[in-house]
Design a protein around this motif. Sequence first.
Motif, PDB file in Angstrom:
ATOM      1  N   PRO A  20       0.922  -1.126  -0.099  1.00  0.00           N
ATOM      2  CA  PRO A  20       0.055   0.017  -0.125  1.00  0.00           C
ATOM      3  C   PRO A  20       0.844   1.212   0.044  1.00  0.00           C
ATOM      4  CG  PRO A  20      -0.723  -1.564   1.559  1.00  0.00           C
ATOM      5  CD  PRO A  20       0.562  -2.254   0.940  1.00  0.00           C
ATOM      6  N   ARG A  21       0.337   2.230  -0.829  1.00  0.00           N
ATOM      7  CA  ARG A  21       1.245   3.469  -0.668  1.00  0.00           C
ATOM      8  C   ARG A  21       0.862   4.284   0.491  1.00  0.00           C
ATOM      9  NH1 ARG A  21      -0.975   6.692  -5.327  1.00  0.00           N
ATOM     10  NH2 ARG A  21       0.641   7.959  -4.760  1.00  0.00           N
ATOM     11  N   TRP A  22       1.816   5.207   0.727  1.00  0.00           N
ATOM     12  CA  TRP A  22       1.662   6.168   1.756  1.00  0.00           C
ATOM     13  C   TRP A  22       2.559   7.482   1.548  1.00  0.00           C
ATOM     14  CZ3 TRP A  22      -1.837   6.742   5.305  1.00  0.00           C
ATOM     15  CH2 TRP A  22      -1.454   7.765   6.503  1.00  0.00           C
ATOM     16  N   PRO A  23       1.991   8.824   1.522  1.00  0.00           N
ATOM     17  CA  PRO A  23       0.640   9.027   2.201  1.00  0.00           C
ATOM     18  C   PRO A  23      -0.454   8.669   1.185  1.00  0.00           C
ATOM     19  CG  PRO A  23       2.287  10.714   2.186  1.00  0.00           C
ATOM     20  CD  PRO A  23       2.790   9.927   1.510  1.00  0.00           C
ATOM     21  N   LEU A  24      -1.530   8.709   1.933  1.00  0.00           N
ATOM     22  CA  LEU A  24      -2.883   8.586   1.147  1.00  0.00           C
ATOM     23  C   LEU A  24      -3.591   9.819   1.157  1.00  0.00           C
ATOM     24  CD1 LEU A  24      -3.990   5.007   2.366  1.00  0.00           C
ATOM     25  CD2 LEU A  24      -3.075   5.426   0.158  1.00  0.00           C
TER      26      LEU A  24
END
Length: 426
Positions: A20-24
């Motif tokens: 999952p990417r961060w930031p969202l």
Amino acid sequence: MRTEPAVHAAAPVRNGRPWPRWPLPAAGAADALLDVLHSDRWSIASPYGGRPTREQRFAAEFADYLGARHCIPTASGTAALMTALEACGVGAGDEVIVPALSWAASASTVLGVNAVPVFADVDPHTLCLDPAAAEAAVTPATKAIVVVHLYSALADLDALRGVADRHGLALIEDSAQAHGAAYRGRKAGTLGDIGTFSMHHTKVLTSGEGGAAVTDDPVLARRIEHLRADGRARAARPPAIGMPELVETGELTGSNRCLSEFQSALLSAQLPELDTLNAVRRGNARLLDGLLSGLGLRPQQTSPGTTARTYFGYAVRLPREEDPSGPTAAEVGAAVTAELGLHVRPVYAPLYESPLYGPATRRRFSLGPGHLERLDPGRYDLPGARRAAGSWLTFHHSALLGDAADMQDIAEAFRRVLARPHARAA
């Protein structure tokens, strides 16, 4: 000498699949930034435009979320800590007790107000400041205790509050890694005299850079307000349109450590999603706790008073104490990273061994005869922090925003790596 773990013949567990990417960016984040872009105010020092600043709005929202009376946004978590220390009266030559296991800012901020960081050891289960070690470090020069809630654990605030009260010390709660966590039903950051937060890119509530200090004490709040805005404070009444809203009160000299209107608007957009994302991380962490415990690893614990947990980082202890001949944390971390494409690394080094803590590298800290000797990191060798650095691993909270299959991948990577033979040569 040790060699790196043998390369596994099979394809890596993750084999290139992304995390999952961060930031969202939250819903509405782009519109909030555009609103500031086309407004007449990008800074709280800009002329008054007829409505509250975004900074004022975020401060009110964050204070309400935490249950605090006052919130003063700052340019960074470091700025929040430095203003908190000075607001509590910490200055030249004073001692401040800090945990030996933490990010460099826990020590550098104390240096920055010309005080002396005194390192105390950490609890072996939570990795947070050990109350008994903190009390043993108190001297007549001690002015404050800075407690850090680390990775996913809250420190023992009951005991640390007791230590501070018995010795007449300020208690500053560094909650940079604990947005949304709670202790006995109260949000982290609201149980000390001042709570500080970081909104850095890595944090669970972020605007890229930024921070905040919170307190229930109006005197401390006003001091922080001056300290972060070059000695200015917001006028009691709105000025005429086009006039400055910050007043040069002459009460206290400060520095410019203000949060921009862009960052404030972004934080207001992100804040409503904080609890939802924290719940996802918490659920995945519980699943992972079970999976890794089954492999003989020990997930980080939190203090008994914790009523809601926040995961800035997931931390787990290797069975090094039971098998000192096994691979080091650095070796296991590198091998798990190769399996997952996820940066799994040892926890922070003890601050007194950190390359980021070097008081002698800056002349500004040489305040007089004997002062640099008081700052010498060579004075310390704390067994709890030393053991933790060699046997604990951690990874960023973004991985906990995945699903159950992602947690299975993490467990499988640890299983593979721990099952490999690790060559040793005399």
